[in-house]
Scaffold this motif. Sequence first.
Motif, PDB file in Angstrom:
ATOM      1  N   LEU A  44     -87.558 -26.682 -21.700  1.00 27.59           N
ATOM      2  CA  LEU A  44     -88.112 -25.476 -22.545  1.00 27.59           C
ATOM      3  C   LEU A  44     -87.854 -24.549 -21.542  1.00 27.59           C
ATOM      4  N   GLY A  45     -87.561 -23.628 -22.686  1.00 23.31           N
ATOM      5  CA  GLY A  45     -87.521 -22.179 -21.780  1.00 23.31           C
ATOM      6  C   GLY A  45     -88.484 -20.387 -22.601  1.00 23.31           C
ATOM      7  N   SER A  46     -88.383 -19.602 -20.993  1.00 23.50           N
ATOM      8  CA  SER A  46     -89.430 -19.079 -22.055  1.00 23.50           C
ATOM      9  C   SER A  46     -88.471 -17.640 -21.634  1.00 23.50           C
ATOM     10  N   LEU A  47     -88.546 -16.478 -22.527  1.00 27.65           N
ATOM     11  CA  LEU A  47     -88.237 -15.111 -22.012  1.00 27.65           C
ATOM     12  C   LEU A  47     -88.863 -14.334 -21.864  1.00 27.65           C
ATOM     13  N   ARG A  48     -88.930 -12.896 -21.643  1.00 26.42           N
ATOM     14  CA  ARG A  48     -89.807 -11.506 -22.327  1.00 26.42           C
ATOM     15  C   ARG A  48     -88.554 -11.032 -22.135  1.00 26.42           C
ATOM     16  N   VAL A  49     -89.198 -10.453 -23.797  1.00 26.48           N
ATOM     17  CA  VAL A  49     -88.042  -9.184 -23.920  1.00 26.48           C
ATOM     18  C   VAL A  49     -88.845  -8.001 -23.898  1.00 26.48           C
ATOM     19  N   TYR A  50     -88.362  -6.353 -23.386  1.00 24.44           N
ATOM     20  CA  TYR A  50     -88.970  -5.582 -23.687  1.00 24.44           C
ATOM     21  C   TYR A  50     -88.945  -4.595 -25.209  1.00 24.44           C
ATOM     22  N   ASN A  51     -87.354  -4.882 -25.096  1.00 26.68           N
ATOM     23  CA  ASN A  51     -86.817  -3.784 -26.336  1.00 26.68           C
ATOM     24  C   ASN A  51     -86.770  -4.650 -27.668  1.00 26.68           C
ATOM     25  N   GLU A  52     -87.238  -4.112 -28.433  1.00 24.79           N
ATOM     26  CA  GLU A  52     -88.038  -4.820 -29.561  1.00 24.79           C
ATOM     27  C   GLU A  52     -86.366  -4.415 -30.176  1.00 24.79           C
ATOM     28  N   ASP A  53     -85.538  -3.235 -30.308  1.00 22.74           N
ATOM     29  CA  ASP A  53     -84.377  -3.617 -31.376  1.00 22.74           C
ATOM     30  C   ASP A  53     -83.436  -4.620 -30.799  1.00 22.74           C
ATOM     31  N   VAL A  54     -83.206  -5.402 -29.573  1.00 22.69           N
ATOM     32  CA  VAL A  54     -82.535  -6.521 -29.590  1.00 22.69           C
ATOM     33  C   VAL A  54     -82.632  -7.817 -29.484  1.00 22.69           C
ATOM     34  N   VAL A  55     -83.940  -7.787 -29.905  1.00 21.43           N
ATOM     35  CA  VAL A  55     -84.739  -9.026 -30.251  1.00 21.43           C
ATOM     36  C   VAL A  55     -83.618 -10.503 -30.708  1.00 21.43           C
ATOM     37  N   SER A  56     -83.253  -9.597 -32.169  1.00 17.90           N
ATOM     38  CA  SER A  56     -82.608 -10.459 -33.301  1.00 17.90           C
ATOM     39  C   SER A  56     -81.321 -11.419 -32.440  1.00 17.90           C
ATOM     40  N   ASN A  57     -80.643  -9.936 -31.907  1.00 16.98           N
ATOM     41  CA  ASN A  57     -79.335 -10.155 -31.180  1.00 16.98           C
ATOM     42  C   ASN A  57     -79.281 -11.188 -29.412  1.00 16.98           C
ATOM     43  N   ILE A  58     -81.102 -10.905 -29.263  1.00 10.24           N
ATOM     44  CA  ILE A  58     -81.083 -12.307 -28.277  1.00 10.24           C
ATOM     45  C   ILE A  58     -80.922 -13.918 -28.109  1.00 10.24           C
ATOM     46  N   LYS A  59     -81.689 -13.649 -29.950  1.00  6.77           N
ATOM     47  CA  LYS A  59     -82.175 -14.906 -30.343  1.00  6.77           C
ATOM     48  C   LYS A  59     -80.809 -15.794 -30.590  1.00  6.77           C
ATOM     49  N   LYS A  60     -79.612 -14.843 -31.228  1.00  8.72           N
ATOM     50  CA  LYS A  60     -78.702 -15.491 -31.886  1.00  8.72           C
ATOM     51  C   LYS A  60     -77.868 -15.298 -30.306  1.00  8.72           C
TER      52      LYS A  60
END
Length: 98
Positions: A44-60
């Motif tokens: 189980l991993g957990s990341l915090r992403v503050y820039n909403e614009d990159v969320v989909s790229n990080i998930k990919k």
Amino acid sequence: MPIDKEKIKAELVDGSNAILAKYNEMDVIDSVSVMNMAAKTVFLGSLRVYNEDVVSNIKKDIQKEFKSYGDLAIRDEKVVPCCAPSYIHISFNISIKN
């Protein structure tokens, strides 16, 4: 042959932090949790992403980097704390048959 849980944990931490750094995110993760069950092991991993614009790229990127380990599930949720900047919480779990 049993799976090397410590090696996989280290690879998931390093991979997650590399993905966060690629998008200039300030958060880093120190560890990945492991749940041991009779038939499988779940990471189980957990990341915090503050820039909403990159969320989909990080998930990919998570999908691309970690899908080879086992069954991968990724979720995200917006978190709005009272006294800190809001962020997107991205969690993933990887199930590997024992």
